[in-house]
Structure formats: structure tokens, C-alpha cells
Design a protein around this motif. Structure first.
Motif, PDB file in Angstrom:
ATOM      1  N   CYS A  87      21.388  67.164  45.064  1.00 29.34           N
ATOM      2  CA  CYS A  87      21.041  65.857  44.270  1.00 29.34           C
ATOM      3  C   CYS A  87      19.573  65.441  45.088  1.00 29.34           C
ATOM      4  O   CYS A  87      18.660  64.942  44.400  1.00 29.34           O
ATOM      5  N   LEU A 143      16.215  65.302  43.338  1.00 29.97           N
ATOM      6  CA  LEU A 143      15.349  64.156  42.936  1.00 29.97           C
ATOM      7  C   LEU A 143      13.923  64.151  43.472  1.00 29.97           C
ATOM      8  O   LEU A 143      13.017  63.566  42.797  1.00 29.97           O
ATOM      9  N   VAL A 147      20.062  56.619  42.055  1.00 30.62           N
ATOM     10  CA  VAL A 147      19.602  57.713  42.779  1.00 30.62           C
ATOM     11  C   VAL A 147      19.326  58.766  41.530  1.00 30.62           C
ATOM     12  O   VAL A 147      18.121  58.863  41.209  1.00 30.62           O
ATOM     13  N   ILE A 148      20.193  59.541  40.950  1.00 36.87           N
ATOM     14  CA  ILE A 148      19.979  60.508  40.059  1.00 36.87           C
ATOM     15  C   ILE A 148      21.320  60.943  39.490  1.00 36.87           C
ATOM     16  O   ILE A 148      22.528  60.842  40.261  1.00 36.87           O
ATOM     17  N   TRP A 200      10.411  59.470  46.537  1.00 41.02           N
ATOM     18  CA  TRP A 200      11.939  59.800  47.109  1.00 41.02           C
ATOM     19  C   TRP A 200      12.120  58.801  48.110  1.00 41.02           C
ATOM     20  O   TRP A 200      13.216  58.223  47.869  1.00 41.02           O
TER      21      TRP A 200
END
Length: 742
Positions: free
Chosen positions: A344, A348, A334-335, A542
Motif C-alpha cells: 500500500c 500510494l 491513505v488508500i 506521499w
């Protein structure tokens, strides 16, 4: 030799090569161990071998085997990894354990340290330890070689007695130790992939400087025009005490240390700064950038509840190596975490579609910042009906405490509906069970290929409806009459509108679809609109990243695409018990989806806010309540479309033209809550509910069991009378169908 013999001999040679390749592959468990020991993800291996990640997952689980020519390449990869990372019980494994030499260890040459080809094999600034010892501090003596490599924990020996989750790795020389480290009380910093570094810093300023220098922590940008991720240092309770931080954050309202705290003073004295939110559970310490390199370190303080249990489960209570494994997997898929999962999710979006890019100024010949096509380049004010009640636009139009009516405010929310008990049919009352089904990451599925506005809204009077134009429309949909047993798709509570109201484009498009498909005698004619002429699929990257992260994590738990429906249901019953760490990653990914969408309309926070004032979130390009409304609208009409098609697939005849009325035998839900629907059934399984074709396939357009976003899973089953009692009491069975909170 004849041509026939040459052909036969060639076939034999090919068969021998295939047999040799087959014999060279280790068993599935060893394949997984080798990949994880090298800190590689399944996605990385799949990309190199030009296969899907699911294929690599199948090879490591033993469900499938690679076939030529991929097999030979896979065998070569595993052979190279085996040379670098031999099994713990093989000759050449670590020569010591807890400082005690293995028999014959002196005769074994240690395995070489793995380094990406682009990283020079320079001495590492961190040292290797084979047993817990006091960390090296400035001025202290050490008997260990200063150039030794960082140590790795045994991949087969974590506290939970499980293999570590896939690590977040990079080939960038600046970030060779991964995106984050978990600092424990003895100065050990646990990184993803089993790597352990020694941090000599005894205070927070020293820790910041170490993290930006010797630690080599961080992650590469997700978009060429974006920014590299700052190092994340996760601080355990023991480490917090070592750094002089209190065990409990007393300011529960402001969630920050007071300015008078020694640690805050120490940061300021050393020339470092804190963001406006101060030093709290998620703190960011920074200086002005040096050239093109950011000087910023993110901190997560575990004893201050940095990891919300609603998203991360009990991750904060795990030992430091396991915390690093969980957060490292999330970072790679993800991040790098930099706040709550909602933060988050929003970050993102920006990381995947940065607001600006470098463009050449033709006049001066220099590079300057310019808007990136397809991104949100700057903050814009919402249209009046899209603004929440606290927004200055609303306070300028209406008196304080004014309750806006549907023709004054856009109200696109998820379903929260129950059917009146008086509308239950005799056939439904004869059934035995209430079965709940839940749509996988419904908001994420709704974001797929969704066109949203990129620019400020433009006011239009009496526009012709165009489903390709995102925006908000004032239109009267009260004339669309549906079967009373179905929820109305245009309102969150499922009630029929009683006049003109504001709707997002997906809702109005679905109304036009119903009118056209079933010949309803209604015209969809907006009287007013706020439209955004510049638009695009802003959320597509995303969606792609989060959907891949979701499916990869589900695969780690044994749930993969293409499973038989019965097998899928059986695995889903116990998948969360397979590995608590992976289950925590899954929970965090799902929370990132919902929180990220919710953060698009962040409301004012803090005791200092005054009604009618602007708040900091309004200055973000990603403060976009219209995009949030479009996603939720799409998710709601997607749910209703499948409800309707499921009902039509279970009745004997299609509805008459001009009337969307269902027969008594149609399968209709009794309750909805966001992405969960509850049906009455003769059996306890979703297979007893969902319609199938004569050949056993799901009926077209209806709910389908499976792991992908938009497909459904079993949410829970209760008996009929349980559901009826809740309906009679005005409660929503979909909220309690799991049976854990009634």
C-alpha cells in the motif's frame, strides 16, 4: 433614530444572532454522531467550512466552539444532517429493530435516504433488511420490496460499543457505497459508514460480477492522471466457507491455491484471470478493460492472514462491521488496501504521482500517453554501489559470494548503536533512570521536501560536491572526528569510517555542514559519484497524505497538535486503549510508511529465483534503492543533528573551533535504534531529560515533544542498572526500553 442608536441597535441585533446561532448547535457528541451518520470525514467538513481539520475535531470534542461566521455555516450543516439522520431515540428513527415495531412506528415517516446531489434517486439494486435473513440468490423468492435502500447499522451500536470510525465516501455515482465491503457468511456485505448490502452471489465468479456492477464499490483516483481504485471485497472465515475456499491456505511458501482447485478453475472457465501471484491472501481477479473502465476486483481473505497482525493488530478477529470501519478509515485517509501495508505504501506513491499522463500528439491530433513531470516514468537500473547483492549488475562485477567493502557498496541504514560502558561518566552513573524517546514516523519526516533523483544515474569522476544534486558519492569522511561518546553519523553502527566509502547526498551534505559549522580541519572532496541530473521532491504528496492521515488518527485518539507537554505525555500513556479500531488504523499507517520505504528496494522472493537473474520488482518505476537510501540517510542525519544540538544545549560552553568535543555535563545518549534514543536521567520522564530555555520552551534545534512527524514521544523508562547490564552484555537498551520483551 440617531446614528448612535442605529449603531447600538445593530450591535444588539448582532449579539442576538450570535446567541441564536449558539443555541442552535447540538452538543459535541451529537455533532460527531451526525457527521459519522452521513459518512463524512472531518477533512470533508473542514474543507467546506474553510477551516483546519483540527478545528472540527475540537468542536466535536467540546474543547472549542466555532466562532462567527463559521458558526452559522456549521449550524446550518448540522441542521441539515439532523433532518436526514435523526437520533435513534427521536421520533423518526428507524421504525423497527430486529423486526419488532417500535410503539407508534406506523405514524412516523421514515427518514429519506441520503444521496449525493449528483446521483439520481434510482431504485437501488440491493435490498434493505431489518433483521438477519437468508440472502437473496438468483431464482429465490423474496418478500421484500426489490427497490428498497440498503440498510445501515446503528452508528451507536457496534460490537465494541463504540461509534464507527469515519467512513470513506465519494460523490462519484459509480462508488456511492464506498471503497470496500466485508462479506460475511450470511451474504451481508458491510461497508464503511454502517451501510449493509445483500450479496446474492453464491460463488466467487458471481461475487466478482456483483462487485463490479450492483455493489457500486470503488474509490476515485487520487490524481487526475491516475486510476480509480478497484473494489475491495474482504472475505471473512464464514464467507470463505460459503464460497468454497479452504479455511487454511496449505501452501505456506507459495501462498496461493493450486491451479487444480475448483475455485481457480471456476475463475478461468468464466473468462476471468488472476495475476502472477495467483489466488492467495490478497488476490486480484480481472479481465481486459472495457473502454475506460477497469474490470478488476481485489480480494482480502481474512482466515488466510491477509491482515498481518504486526500492522493491523487484531483487526481480522473483529466482527465484520468493525473490520469495515477500520479498513474504510484507512482507505479514506491513505488508500484502498490492495496488499500488505508495504504494498500500500508503494502503491500510494504511484497513485499520487502516476508515471504517465495524456498528452496531445501534434502530428495526429490524438491523445497519447506521455511522461508526467515530477514522476518516475519508467524503470531504471541502479548505479553499481546502489544495487543489492542479488542484482545482475553486482554479479557481473564481482565473483559469487564476494563481500563488498564500503568503497564498493552504498550502506545507508538506520542507527543501531550502543555506547561502550567504559565511556559512561561518573555523573551518568549517579543517575537513576534510563529514558527512551522515539521520533514520530521518522522516515516520513525525512521524506518531507526531500529532493530525489528521477532519472538514471550518470557516472562522474572527481566531482565538486553539490548538496542540491541527488546521488551516491565516494568520499573519505574518516577525518571528521567527533566526541567518542557520540555515534558517528556516517555509519549505521556509529563507528568511525576507516577510509573512502559510498554515501547518499544527505550524508555528505551533513558532513559538509559539520565541517563548516564547527571549523573542522577536513575537506569534503568526493573522488567519484553516480549522480541524477533530473530530480525533484517526488515524495512530497506521499508525505502530505500520510502525515495528515497520521495526525487525523492521533486526533481521534485524543492526541492533537499544540498540547502542553505534560498533557501530551499523559494522553500518550493511554491513547491506544481509547479505541482498538482507531489504534489499528494508526498502526497500519505507521507500517505503511516503513514498509513503503523498504519496498523501494524489494529483494527477490520465491523458491524459483536463481542468483544473478532479474526479478519482477526490477521492472517497476518505483524500484529505486537510491530513493530508499536518501530517505534513510536523511532520517539518520536528522537524528544525529538533534542529538548533537541537545548535547550542546546542556553543556556550559560551546566546543572550541576545530574540535567537536563535548564537556562531561553534556547530555549524550547511551543507545540508538533507528528512531529511538535512550538517555540516562535523574527522573523517569522525558521532561527530566530534554533541555528547555529559561521561559520553559524546548531549546532550539533539540528534540520537541509533540504529535507531528519528526517530533518525539516517550518510548519507555527503566532503571539505570537495567540499562547498564544490557550495555555490558552487548545488547541495545533502545530495543527493549518498553520493557515488554526483555
Amino acid at each position: 433614530m440617531s446614528s448612535d442608536e442605529e449603531t447600538l441597535f445593530g450591535a444588539v441585533d448582532a449579539l442576538l444572532e450570535e446567541v441564536a446561532s449558539r443555541e442552535s448547535l447540538p452538543d459535541p457528541a451529537e455533532r460527531k454522531r451526525l457527521r459519522e451518520a452521513a459518512g463524512l470525514s472531518q477533512e470533508q467538513v473542514a474543507k467546506v467550512l474553510q477551516v483546519r481539520r483540527e478545528a472540527v475535531s475540537g468542536w466535536e470534542a467540546g474543547r472549542t466552539e466555532p466562532r462567527p461566521p463559521k458558526r452559522a455555516a456549521y449550524a446550518r450543516l448540522l441542521e441539515g444532517l439532523a433532518a436526514r439522520y435523526p437520533a435513534p431515540d427521536a421520533a423518526g428513527s428507524a421504525a423497527t429493530r430486529r423486526g419488532v415495531p417500535f410503539p407508534g412506528a406506523g405514524d412516523v415517516e421514515p427518514a429519506p435516504q441520503f444521496r449525493p446531489p449528483s446521483v439520481p434517486a434510482a431504485p437501488d439494486p440491493v435490498r434493505e433488511r431489518t433483521a438477519p435473513t437468508a440472502p437473496t440468490r438468483p431464482g429465490s423468492a423474496s418478500t421484500e420490496a426489490p427497490g428498497a435502500a440498503p440498510r445501515r447499522t446503528d452508528p451507536a451500536k457496534t460490537t465494541a460499543e463504540r461509534a464507527p470510525l469515519p467512513a470513506a465516501v465519494t460523490t462519484d455515482a459509480r462508488f456511492v457505497h464506498g471503497p470496500l465491503g466485508v462479506l460475511d457468511g450470511d451474504g451481508s456485505v458491510y461497508c464503511p459508514g454502517g451501510l449493509v448490502l445483500d450479496c446474492p452471489a453464491g460463488n466467487l465468479v458471481g461475487l466478482v460480477e456483483w462487485a463490479l456492477g450492483e455493489a457500486k464499490l470503488g474509490a476515485e483516483r487520487l490524481h487526475r492522471s491516475g486510476k480509480d481504485a478497484d473494489p475491495l471485497v474482504v472475505v471473512t472465515a464464514a464467507a470463505a466457507e460459503r464460497l468454497g475456499l479452504p479455511p487454511v491456505l496449505e501452501d505456506r511458501r507459495g501462498l496461493r491455491l493450486p491451479e487444480s482447485h475448483p475455485v481457480v478453475k471456476q475463475i478461468a472457465k468464466a473468462g476471468w484471470k488472476l495475476t502472477r501471484r495467483g489466488f492467495g491472501p490478497w488476490a486480484r481477479v480481472y479481465r481486459s478493460a472495457a473502454g475506460d473502465r477497469r474490470q478488476c476486483v481485489q480480494f482480502a481473505i481474512l482466515p488466510w492472514d491477509a491482515l498481518d497482525t504486526r500492522a493491523w493488530g487484531d483487526t481480522a478477529r473483529l466482527p465484520a462491521p468493525d473490520v469495515a470501519a477500520v479498513l474504510g478509515t484507512y482507505a479514506s485517509r491513505v488508500i484502498t488496501p490492495r496488499g500488505s501495508t508495504a504494498v500500500c505504501g508503494l502503491e500510494l506513491m504511484t497513485a499520487l504521482r502516476p508515471p504517465t499522463r495524456a498528452v496531445r500528439d501534434e502530428a495526429s491530433g490524438t491523445w497519447v500517453s506521455g511522461a508526467l513531470p515530477g514522476s518516475l516514468s519508467g524503470p531504471v537500473d541502479p548505479a553499481p554501489p546502489e544495487a543489492p547483492a542479488e542484482h545482475p549488475i553486482v554479479s557481473g562485477l564481482y565473483p559469487r559470494h564476494h563481500q563488498r567493502t564500503p568503497d564498493q557498496v552504498l550502506d545507508e541504514e538506520a542507527f543501531d548503536w550502543i555506547r561502550g560502558p567504559e565511556l559512561l561518566t561518573g555523573a551518568e552513573c549517579a543517575r537513576r533512570f534510563a529514558v527512551g524517546i522515539d521520533v514520530n514516523t521518522a522516515f516520513l519526516a525525512a521524506a518531507n521536501r526531500l529532493v530525489v533523483g528521477l532519472s538514471a544515474p550518470v557516472h562522474v569522476k572527481e566531482p565538486a560536491f553539490d548538496k542540491r544534486v541527488p546521488g551516491s558519492w565516494l568520499v573519505d569522511l574518516s577525518g571528521i572526528e567527533l566526541d567518542p561518546r557520540l555515534p558517528n553519523p556516517f555509519t549505521p553502527d556509529g563507528s568511525r569510517p576507516d577510509g573512502p566509502a559510498w554515501y547518499a547526498t544527505p550524508t555528505v551534505a551533513y558532513a559538509a555542514e559539520l565541517v563548516a559549522t564547527y571549523g573542522l580541519p577536513v575537506a569534503v572532496e568526493p573522488v567519484e559519484a553516480w549522480l541524477r541530473p533530473e530530480s525533484g521532491p517526488y515524495l512530497d504528496p506521499w508525505y502530505k497524505r500520510l502525515s495528515e492521515a497520521y495526525k487525523a488518527t492521533m486526533a481521534d485518539l485524543g492526541v492533537v497538535a499544540g498540547m502542553d507537554e505534560s498533557d501530551f505525555l499523559a494522553v500518550m500513556e493511554t491513547h491506544r486503549q481509547a479505541d482498538p479500531g482507531t489504534a489499528a488504523v494508526l498502526s497500519a499507517i505507521k507500517a505503511t510508511v516503513k514498509g513503503g520505504i523498504g519496498k523501494l528496494r524489494e529483494r527477490p522472493q520465491g523458491a524459483g529465483y536463481r542468483a544473478g537473474e532479474r526479478w519482477p520488482a526490477l521492472e517497476r518505476p518505483t524500484w529505486r534503492p537510491d530513493i530508499r537510501a536518501a530517505v534513510i540517510s536523511t532520517a539518520r542525519v536528522n537524528m544525529h543533528r538533534k542529538l548533537l544540538r541537545t548535547a550542546l544545549a546542556t553543556q556550559q560552553a560551546p566546543p572550541p573551533t576545530g574540535h567537536l568535543v563535548l564537556e562531561d555535563d553534556a547530555l549524550v545518549p547511551v543507545a540508538l535504534l533507528s528512531d529511538c534514543a535512550v538517555y540516562l536521567s535523574d527522573g523517569p520522564s522525558p521532561l527530566d531529560v530534554l533541555p528547555h530555555t529559561p521561559d520553559g520552551k524546548p531549546a532550539p534545534g533539540t528534540f520537541r515533544l509533540g504529535v507531528s512527524p519528526g517530533m518525539v514521544k516517550h518510548e519507555g523508562t527503566q532503571d539505570l542498572m537495567w540499562a547498564v547490564q544490557l550495555l555490558e552484555a552487548g545488547h541495545n537498551p533502545a530495543q527493549h526500553i518498553k520493557g515488554t520483551d526483555v
